[in-house]
Design an enzyme around this catalytic site. Structure first.
Site, PDB file in Angstrom:
ATOM      1  N   GLY A 149       0.851  -1.186   0.000  1.00 28.31           N
ATOM      2  CA  GLY A 149       0.000   0.000   0.000  1.00 28.31           C
ATOM      3  C   GLY A 149       0.881   1.229   0.000  1.00 28.31           C
ATOM      4  O   GLY A 149       2.002   1.223  -0.520  1.00 28.31           O
ATOM      5  N   ILE A 151       2.475   2.665   2.484  1.00 26.02           N
ATOM      6  CA  ILE A 151       3.721   2.487   3.239  1.00 26.02           C
ATOM      7  C   ILE A 151       4.688   1.604   2.459  1.00 26.02           C
ATOM      8  O   ILE A 151       5.884   1.907   2.366  1.00 26.02           O
ATOM      9  CB  ILE A 151       3.436   1.921   4.640  1.00 26.02           C
ATOM     10  CG1 ILE A 151       2.740   2.988   5.492  1.00 26.02           C
ATOM     11  CG2 ILE A 151       4.722   1.459   5.313  1.00 26.02           C
ATOM     12  CD1 ILE A 151       2.334   2.523   6.873  1.00 26.02           C
ATOM     13  N   ALA A 230       4.708  -3.829  10.319  1.00 22.89           N
ATOM     14  CA  ALA A 230       3.250  -3.911  10.150  1.00 22.89           C
ATOM     15  C   ALA A 230       2.586  -3.960  11.516  1.00 22.89           C
ATOM     16  O   ALA A 230       2.479  -2.953  12.209  1.00 22.89           O
ATOM     17  CB  ALA A 230       2.902  -5.119   9.295  1.00 22.89           C
ATOM     18  N   ARG A 231       2.141  -5.129  11.922  1.00 27.09           N
ATOM     19  CA  ARG A 231       1.579  -5.376  13.245  1.00 27.09           C
ATOM     20  C   ARG A 231       2.164  -6.686  13.758  1.00 27.09           C
ATOM     21  O   ARG A 231       2.407  -7.623  12.991  1.00 27.09           O
ATOM     22  CB  ARG A 231       0.048  -5.473  13.196  1.00 27.09           C
ATOM     23  CG  ARG A 231      -0.674  -4.153  12.985  1.00 27.09           C
ATOM     24  CD  ARG A 231      -0.568  -3.263  14.210  1.00 27.09           C
ATOM     25  NE  ARG A 231      -1.369  -2.042  14.098  1.00 27.09           N
ATOM     26  CZ  ARG A 231      -0.925  -0.884  13.618  1.00 27.09           C
ATOM     27  NH1 ARG A 231       0.318  -0.800  13.177  1.00 27.09           N
ATOM     28  NH2 ARG A 231      -1.720   0.161  13.585  1.00 27.09           N
ATOM     29  N   GLU A 259       2.660  -7.398  22.683  1.00 29.18           N
ATOM     30  CA  GLU A 259       3.212  -6.046  22.669  1.00 29.18           C
ATOM     31  C   GLU A 259       2.516  -5.202  23.733  1.00 29.18           C
ATOM     32  O   GLU A 259       1.285  -5.218  23.798  1.00 29.18           O
ATOM     33  CB  GLU A 259       3.010  -5.419  21.289  1.00 29.18           C
ATOM     34  CG  GLU A 259       3.710  -4.091  21.111  1.00 29.18           C
ATOM     35  CD  GLU A 259       3.528  -3.517  19.709  1.00 29.18           C
ATOM     36  OE1 GLU A 259       2.942  -2.423  19.608  1.00 29.18           O
ATOM     37  OE2 GLU A 259       3.947  -4.164  18.733  1.00 29.18           O
ATOM     38  N   HIS A 278       7.940  -0.360  18.613  1.00 21.20           N
ATOM     39  CA  HIS A 278       6.799   0.171  17.860  1.00 21.20           C
ATOM     40  C   HIS A 278       6.894   1.694  17.727  1.00 21.20           C
ATOM     41  O   HIS A 278       6.003   2.430  18.173  1.00 21.20           O
ATOM     42  CB  HIS A 278       5.475  -0.227  18.514  1.00 21.20           C
ATOM     43  CG  HIS A 278       4.316  -0.134  17.566  1.00 21.20           C
ATOM     44  ND1 HIS A 278       3.142  -0.827  17.747  1.00 21.20           N
ATOM     45  CD2 HIS A 278       4.148   0.567  16.414  1.00 21.20           C
ATOM     46  CE1 HIS A 278       2.292  -0.541  16.765  1.00 21.20           C
ATOM     47  NE2 HIS A 278       2.881   0.313  15.940  1.00 21.20           N
TER      48      HIS A 278
END
Length: 315
Positions: A149, A151, A230-231, A259, A278
């Site tokens: 996308g 990013i 990402a995540r 996290e 993060h």
């Protein structure tokens, strides 16, 4: 319909944002226990930044007049649990345009630091040890970007001067982008074995949760580097730990699962891993870009124009 009345909840002081429409009542709320006003009067909710899901969705059941939820993150997974409490027609917008540069910068930092052995050198400096020798370069490496996308495209822009042998792009479905063809996720099994660096930029969805599991990681070539901006749950932590502890793969992670990574978690001290807490979007670039986005969205909202970055509409 043009909306020029009602409350707007912001995580910043309204006086710090240039160009806000004059007709709204602005309430500052950044996740504190007490609400700044009656949530029932809120028509536009800009969510707190880097707060938990529980905090972010807490006012939503009490916002019957709400028309727009604007996140300050590229991902929207932390808001989805609260959407069932909203009436039909509420627009959920993400922060496309805010985090691309900062996150791409960190992705490149993680790649270069990992390949060139910077963590080893920093630890060596602390111990007054000289770790000379040959290290991996980004030049002539093949790079696979998973999640192409805005990013992912920003990451590729920053890779361009580094003379990579090849950059391959993957998104949910195949298409053609300005930089070249984009493969579908279904093509990953055939693409992974050729990549020296695999960068995860994908949003967290039911399709991408656990995407980098044992099969994905097992298809990566020996010595390859996995970068996750990402995540955390996009990666199966147990599967990654097995590959790191075997010495077969390297990893650079801005996000983890769980996290924050708790004290004593084995990922902290796994071999060949670099971890940042993060901070992909948390840079000096964030606040001015976020404030410009909020001002632009509210100007469009007040004028009755469609807001940008709408990723879904409730109902």
């Amino acid at each position: 319909m043009t909306v020029t009345t009602g409350d707007v909840w912001l995580p910043f002081p309204a006086g710090e944002i240039d160009g806000l429409p004059d007709s709204f009542r602005y309430r500052q709320w950044d996740g504190e226990d007490a609400f700044p006003a009656d949530p029932a009067d809120c028509v536009f909710y800009v969510t707190p930044y880097m707060k938990s899901q529980a905090v972010t969705v807490r006012p939503l059941p009490r916002m019957p007049a709400l028309q727009v939820v604007q996140t300050l993150t590229a991902g929207i997974d932390h808001v989805l649990a609260g959407l069932a409490d909203l009436r039909p027609g509420v627009r959920l917008c993400n922060a496309r345009g805010v985090h691309e540069a900062s996150t791409a910068e960190l992705a490149l930092t993680l790649i270069l630091a990992s390949l060139r052995g910077i963590p080893r050198m920093v630890r060596g400096q602390d111990r007054e040890e000289w770790h000379g020798g040959f290290y991996e370069a980004l030049a002539d490496r093949s790079v696979l970007i998973v999640g192409y996308g805005s990013i992912g495209a920003a990451v590729e822009d920053r890779l361009a001067p580094f003379e990579c042998a090849r950059i391959t792009r993957v998104a949910r479905s195949a298409r053609t982008a300005p930089h070249g063809p984009v493969h579908a996720l279904a093509d990953l099994p055939a693409l992974l074995p050729d990549a020296d660096v695999v960068i995860l930029c994908t949003p967290l969805t039911e399709d991408t949760r656990g995407l980098a599991g044992s099969d994905f990681l097992g298809r990566m070539k020996d010595g390859a580097l996995l970068v996750n901006v990402a995540r955390g749950p996009v990666v199966d932590t147990a599967a990654l730990l097995a590959e790191l502890e075997s010495g077969r793969l390297h990893a650079a992670l801005d996000v983890t699962d769980p996290e924050p990574l708790p004290v004593g978690h084995p990922l902290w001290h796994a071999p060949n891993v670099l971890i940042t807490p993060h901070v992909g979007g948390s840079s000096s670039a964030f606040e001015p870009r976020a404030k410009r986005l909020v001002a632009r969205q509210l100007a469009r909202f007040a004028a009755g124009q469609p807001v940008d970055n709408t990723v879904l509409i409730t109902g």
